[in-house]
Design a protein around this motif. Structure first.
Motif, short mmCIF file in Angstrom:
data_model
loop_
_atom_site.label_atom_id
_atom_site.label_comp_id
_atom_site.label_asym_id
_atom_site.label_seq_id
_atom_site.Cartn_x
_atom_site.Cartn_y
_atom_site.Cartn_z
N TYR A 1 0.83 -1.20 0.00
CA TYR A 1 0.00 0.00 0.00
C TYR A 1 0.87 1.25 0.00
N LEU A 2 1.86 1.30 0.88
CA LEU A 2 2.70 2.49 1.00
C LEU A 2 3.51 2.73 -0.27
N GLN A 3 3.96 1.65 -0.91
CA GLN A 3 4.70 1.82 -2.16
C GLN A 3 3.82 2.39 -3.27
N SER A 4 2.53 2.09 -3.19
CA SER A 4 1.61 2.63 -4.21
C SER A 4 1.25 4.08 -3.95
N ARG A 5 1.48 4.55 -2.71
CA ARG A 5 1.07 5.90 -2.32
C ARG A 5 2.23 6.88 -2.19
N PHE A 6 3.42 6.37 -1.84
CA PHE A 6 4.54 7.26 -1.56
C PHE A 6 5.78 6.83 -2.33
N ASN A 7 6.52 7.78 -2.82
CA ASN A 7 7.79 7.51 -3.48
C ASN A 7 8.91 7.63 -2.44
N LEU A 8 8.89 6.69 -1.48
CA LEU A 8 9.84 6.74 -0.37
C LEU A 8 10.49 5.37 -0.16
N PRO A 9 11.76 5.34 0.25
CA PRO A 9 12.39 4.05 0.57
C PRO A 9 11.77 3.46 1.84
N ILE A 10 11.62 2.14 1.84
CA ILE A 10 10.95 1.44 2.94
C ILE A 10 11.82 0.30 3.46
N ILE A 11 11.92 0.21 4.78
CA ILE A 11 12.54 -0.95 5.42
C ILE A 11 11.43 -1.75 6.08
N SER A 12 11.36 -3.04 5.76
CA SER A 12 10.43 -3.96 6.41
C SER A 12 11.25 -4.96 7.21
N TYR A 13 10.98 -5.06 8.52
CA TYR A 13 11.87 -5.85 9.38
C TYR A 13 11.09 -6.50 10.50
N SER A 14 11.41 -7.76 10.79
CA SER A 14 10.85 -8.46 11.94
C SER A 14 11.92 -8.56 13.02
N PHE A 15 11.64 -8.03 14.18
CA PHE A 15 12.63 -7.95 15.26
C PHE A 15 12.37 -9.02 16.32
N THR A 16 13.37 -9.26 17.13
CA THR A 16 13.22 -10.09 18.33
C THR A 16 13.51 -9.22 19.54
N GLU A 17 13.23 -9.74 20.72
CA GLU A 17 13.51 -8.95 21.92
C GLU A 17 15.01 -8.81 22.18
#
Length: 413
Positions: free
Chosen positions: A105-121
């Motif tokens: 969704y965000l890539q379709s709306r904004f021309n911005l670099p995106i980091i997608s990350y799953s973290f642990t504690e």
């Protein structure tokens, strides 16, 4: 060690779930401070949360995840946003789905670099620094990342976790190269530089001619070798891959399955806009292939050729953990499995896990370029092609892509 970046802070919108109660928010803030970035949280109203569920066609059971949908809608109200962080817990399957929905969704709306990350504690600032450094470089150094030529004579060094590599370039061509297993960071770098320079028939002087460094040892080497640039391996690897294939326009996907971590990078017109860096599970790394080769009594280079003659369907192997992966290998060999089938299964297991852990986090668009040392493993390349259903390009000097990118960028800095 403090890092030096532009005086103007970059503004990064954080859309996340669980970073506060897991205890990693202070680590995020610390990493952001090191790269002179400001993290802010888009504030979402109840109406925006409900609109997010309706507009994105996705209704997670967790209220916190639904808030993330509302934050994405609310981001429309903010100006001067430079990049986006999407974060959820590693153990949350619903969170992973939410990140994927939001990223698209965000890539379709904004021309911005995106980091997608799953973290642990257990995620620390050091784990997050590479990602935020890359995001900062994409924002601040866009003009440099757009270059298409290598100027004059320049040296590039990639100080990796397993190998240290150096290339000397002139007129857009590699004229000298060397690689050695990484031991002492500085000593190994000096040795590969000496070999790369001695192997080329041209004059080069460290300290006078441009030097670019990347990889885990980049900050130390930048000081010792008076490098013109010291940049993260994500942006530099992307530049090396596109330069080696001369693919400077349109879409590209670059993958690098490394000894310590994996990289998947979406690129448009030579600029990374979405990337994922792995490292939680070693079963999806090049290290697992090294362990497999040792258990089969072959070299890493021989493992790929062995895999080409095997059938991965004859051996069950899909463990995320390298320890359990070794158990699969031992059990298969004890049951009489052929070495060729075990090698093929190991390559396919890495490819499949890379797809599940990394490629789900980015927009995969052909052509797909594979670089790094494992790109020379033809069995792995074949396995990746089967998993992604696209042909994979392996350019000349693919194992030196990081060093090539560093040399190209240094010559233009």
């Amino acid at each position: 060690m403090p890092l030096t970046y532009g005086k103007e802070k970059v503004k990064i919108a954080q859309i996340s779930c669980g970073t506060e109660w897991s205890g990693i928010q202070p680590e995020l803030d610390k990493a952001a401070e090191l790269v002179n970035a400001e993290i802010f949280f888009p504030e979402a109203s109840l109406e925006e949360i409900e609109l997010g569920v309706e507009k994105l066609g996705f209704s997670p059971a967790s209220h916190s995840l639904r808030v993330m949908l509302g934050q994405a809608i609310a981001l429309e109200n903010y100006r001067d946003v430079d990049g986006i962080l999407l974060l959820t817990c590693f153990r949350c399957a619903e969170g992973s789905l939410t990140r994927t929905v939001l990223r698209k969704y965000l890539q379709s709306r904004f021309n911005l670099p995106i980091i997608s990350y799953s973290f642990t504690e257990r995620t620390k600032a050091e784990n997050l620094l590479l990602r935020l450094e890359a995001l900062s470089n994409i924002i601040r150094r866009r003009h440099l990342l757009e270059v298409k030529r290598q100027e004059g004579v320049s040296l590039g060094i990639d100080s990796g976790s397993s190998w240290t590599k150096a290339v000397l370039m002139e007129g857009g061509e590699v004229i000298g190269f060397s690689a050695l297993p990484t031991t002492d960071t500085l000593d190994t770098a000096l040795k590969v530089v000496e070999k790369a320079v001695n192997g080329a028939k041209t004059r080069f002087s460290v300290g006078s001619d441009p030097v670019g460094v990347t990889g885990y040892g980049r900050h130390l080497l930048s000081q010792k070798l008076r490098a013109k640039i010291a940049m993260d391996e994500i942006t530099v690897c992307a530049k090396g891959a596109t330069f080696l294939t001369k693919h400077f326009s349109g879409d590209t996907t670059v993958i690098d399955i490394g000894g310590n971590d994996n990289k998947a990078i979406s690129i448009h017109d030579g600029i990374p806009y979405n990337f994922s860096v792995g490292g939680v599970c070693a079963g999806a790394s090049g290290r697992f292939l090294e362990v497999t080769a040792a258990r089969l009594g072959v070299s890493v280079s021989e493992l790929g050729e062995l895999a080409l003659r095997g059938d991965p369907n004859n051996v069950r192997m899909n463990a995320y953990c390298i320890v359990f992966g070794i158990q699969d290998i031992v059990a298969a060999l004890a049951a009489g499995a052929r070495k060729e089938d075990v090698a093929a299964a190991a390559c396919f297991s890495v490819a499949e896990q890379f797809f599940e852990q990394q490629l789900q986090e980015i927009e995969v668009r052909p052509p797909i370029i594979e670089v790094g040392g494992t790109s020379l493993n033809r069995g792995l390349v074949k396995a990746i092609e089967k998993v992604v259903h696209f042909q994979v390009k392996v350019p000349p000097y693919s194992q030196f892509a990081g060093a090539v990118g560093a040399a190209v960028l240094a010559s233009n800095a």
